[in-house]
Each structure stands twice: as structure tokens, then as C-alpha cells.
Design a protein around this motif. Structure first.
Motif, PDB file in Angstrom:
ATOM      1  N   MET A   1     -16.864 -54.775  -7.675  1.00  0.00           N
ATOM      2  CA  MET A   1     -17.706 -53.632  -8.221  1.00  0.00           C
ATOM      3  C   MET A   1     -18.859 -54.162  -8.159  1.00  0.00           C
ATOM      4  O   MET A   1     -19.459 -55.288  -8.823  1.00  0.00           O
ATOM      5  CB  MET A   1     -16.966 -53.352  -9.567  1.00  0.00           C
ATOM      6  CG  MET A   1     -17.609 -52.228 -10.355  1.00  0.00           C
ATOM      7  SD  MET A   1     -17.201 -51.708 -11.887  1.00  0.00           S
ATOM      8  CE  MET A   1     -15.670 -50.871 -11.339  1.00  0.00           C
ATOM      9  N   ASP A  19     -22.041 -47.934 -12.751  1.00  0.00           N
ATOM     10  CA  ASP A  19     -21.596 -48.504 -11.422  1.00  0.00           C
ATOM     11  C   ASP A  19     -21.245 -47.106 -10.430  1.00  0.00           C
ATOM     12  O   ASP A  19     -20.629 -47.475  -9.468  1.00  0.00           O
ATOM     13  CB  ASP A  19     -20.337 -49.259 -11.699  1.00  0.00           C
ATOM     14  CG  ASP A  19     -19.275 -48.514 -12.377  1.00  0.00           C
ATOM     15  OD1 ASP A  19     -19.067 -47.192 -12.640  1.00  0.00           O
ATOM     16  OD2 ASP A  19     -18.149 -49.231 -12.866  1.00  0.00           O
ATOM     17  N   SER A  20     -21.769 -45.791 -10.850  1.00  0.00           N
ATOM     18  CA  SER A  20     -21.473 -44.953  -9.907  1.00  0.00           C
ATOM     19  C   SER A  20     -22.418 -43.835 -10.140  1.00  0.00           C
ATOM     20  O   SER A  20     -23.089 -43.815 -11.280  1.00  0.00           O
ATOM     21  CB  SER A  20     -19.974 -44.039 -10.090  1.00  0.00           C
ATOM     22  OG  SER A  20     -19.898 -43.580 -11.514  1.00  0.00           O
ATOM     23  N   ASP A  53     -24.425 -57.691  -1.289  1.00  0.00           N
ATOM     24  CA  ASP A  53     -24.965 -56.368  -1.856  1.00  0.00           C
ATOM     25  C   ASP A  53     -26.471 -56.588  -2.657  1.00  0.00           C
ATOM     26  O   ASP A  53     -27.124 -55.426  -2.563  1.00  0.00           O
ATOM     27  CB  ASP A  53     -23.815 -55.712  -2.691  1.00  0.00           C
ATOM     28  CG  ASP A  53     -22.478 -55.283  -2.068  1.00  0.00           C
ATOM     29  OD1 ASP A  53     -22.377 -55.216  -0.891  1.00  0.00           O
ATOM     30  OD2 ASP A  53     -21.326 -55.463  -2.762  1.00  0.00           O
ATOM     31  N   ASP A  72     -22.944 -45.932  -2.274  1.00  0.00           N
ATOM     32  CA  ASP A  72     -22.241 -45.144  -0.924  1.00  0.00           C
ATOM     33  C   ASP A  72     -22.158 -46.337   0.127  1.00  0.00           C
ATOM     34  O   ASP A  72     -20.942 -46.495   0.817  1.00  0.00           O
ATOM     35  CB  ASP A  72     -22.840 -44.093  -0.557  1.00  0.00           C
ATOM     36  CG  ASP A  72     -21.910 -43.292   0.470  1.00  0.00           C
ATOM     37  OD1 ASP A  72     -20.515 -43.255   0.501  1.00  0.00           O
ATOM     38  OD2 ASP A  72     -22.660 -43.120   1.845  1.00  0.00           O
ATOM     39  N   ASP A  75     -19.834 -49.484  -0.708  1.00  0.00           N
ATOM     40  CA  ASP A  75     -18.299 -48.862  -0.588  1.00  0.00           C
ATOM     41  C   ASP A  75     -18.007 -48.775   0.732  1.00  0.00           C
ATOM     42  O   ASP A  75     -16.956 -49.140   1.235  1.00  0.00           O
ATOM     43  CB  ASP A  75     -18.358 -47.791  -1.506  1.00  0.00           C
ATOM     44  CG  ASP A  75     -18.168 -47.831  -2.994  1.00  0.00           C
ATOM     45  OD1 ASP A  75     -18.052 -48.918  -3.224  1.00  0.00           O
ATOM     46  OD2 ASP A  75     -18.414 -46.864  -3.663  1.00  0.00           O
ATOM     47  N   ARG A  76     -18.778 -48.158   1.543  1.00  0.00           N
ATOM     48  CA  ARG A  76     -18.499 -47.790   2.783  1.00  0.00           C
ATOM     49  C   ARG A  76     -18.682 -48.762   4.067  1.00  0.00           C
ATOM     50  O   ARG A  76     -17.947 -48.901   4.786  1.00  0.00           O
ATOM     51  CB  ARG A  76     -19.383 -46.424   3.383  1.00  0.00           C
ATOM     52  CG  ARG A  76     -18.819 -45.581   4.496  1.00  0.00           C
ATOM     53  CD  ARG A  76     -19.454 -44.192   4.675  1.00  0.00           C
ATOM     54  NE  ARG A  76     -20.908 -44.054   4.208  1.00  0.00           N
ATOM     55  CZ  ARG A  76     -21.987 -44.277   4.916  1.00  0.00           C
ATOM     56  NH1 ARG A  76     -21.604 -44.640   6.387  1.00  0.00           N
ATOM     57  NH2 ARG A  76     -23.225 -44.306   4.502  1.00  0.00           N
TER      58      ARG A  76
END
Length: 112
Positions: A1, A19-20, A53, A72, A75-76
């Protein structure tokens, strides 16, 4: 995360971790400085996550306008896609937009 921090430019306000994009929006819409003024501008900082990241955040130029796209991509994209983008933007001088780039056709050879 991956954890990011929204540091207000307003020195009378307090920042927050998120975190989002949804988490950011819910916290930002209720963030006021000590004088009751709504806080609008933040510096977005990479706080915690994978090293790859962190490098991707640098290559994208993480900021208030693109953090949602960054999350995005985290995650992707697979690691090899993150490396390819980071090399292109960070080392080769490209100015690619992660929201529109087709990472699969980016012609950067990676040898690991």
C-alpha cells in the motif's frame, strides 16, 4: 500500500495522510485552517510504499493535480512498466503523461 501526505501551503492548517483519491477527497473537503478558512492547496508527498513507487512518483512529478493518476498507475502497472516509465521520464528526458501513455509500446529496453 502506498501512503501519501497532503501538506497544506497554508501554514495555519494541518495536513493529512491518505492512500486513495476517495480518502483524499473526504479529508480535504473538511480541512480548515485555525481561522476557519477552507484549505485548497496542498503539496503532495510520498510517505510510504515500495521503492519503485517512490521512483515513479519522482518521474511523474507527483502533485495535487496528478496524485490520483499516480495511485492508479501504482495499482495497475506491473514493475516492468513502472521501470520503463521511470526511465523514460526520469532519465531520458521525456515528458510523458501517465494518464495517456501506452506503456506497452514505449520503446525503452530494460535489462535487469
Amino acid at each position: 500500500m502506498t501512503t501519501l501526505y497532503a501538506q497544506p501551503y497554508n501554514i495555519d492548517a494541518t495536513g493529512f495522510y491518505f492512500d486513495s483519491a476517495e480518502d483524499y477527497e473526504s479529508k480535504a473537503k473538511n480541512n480548515y485552517d485555525r481561522y476557519g478558512q477552507f484549505v485548497e492547496e496542498y503539496e503532495i508527498q510520498f510517505i510510504d510504499g515500495e521503492q519503485i513507487d517512490c521512483e515513479l512518483a519522482k518521474a511523474i512529478g507527483l502533485n495535487q493535480c496528478n496524485f490520483s493518476t499516480f495511485l492508479d498507475c501504482v495499482d495497475r502497472w506491473e514493475d516492468h512498466e513502472k521501470i520503463r516509465f521511470t526511465i523514460a521520464n526520469g532519465e531520458c528526458g521525456y515528458s510523458l503523461d501517465p494518464a495517456t501513455v501506452d506503456i506497452d509500446v514505449l520503446d525503452i529496453d530494460i535489462y535487469v
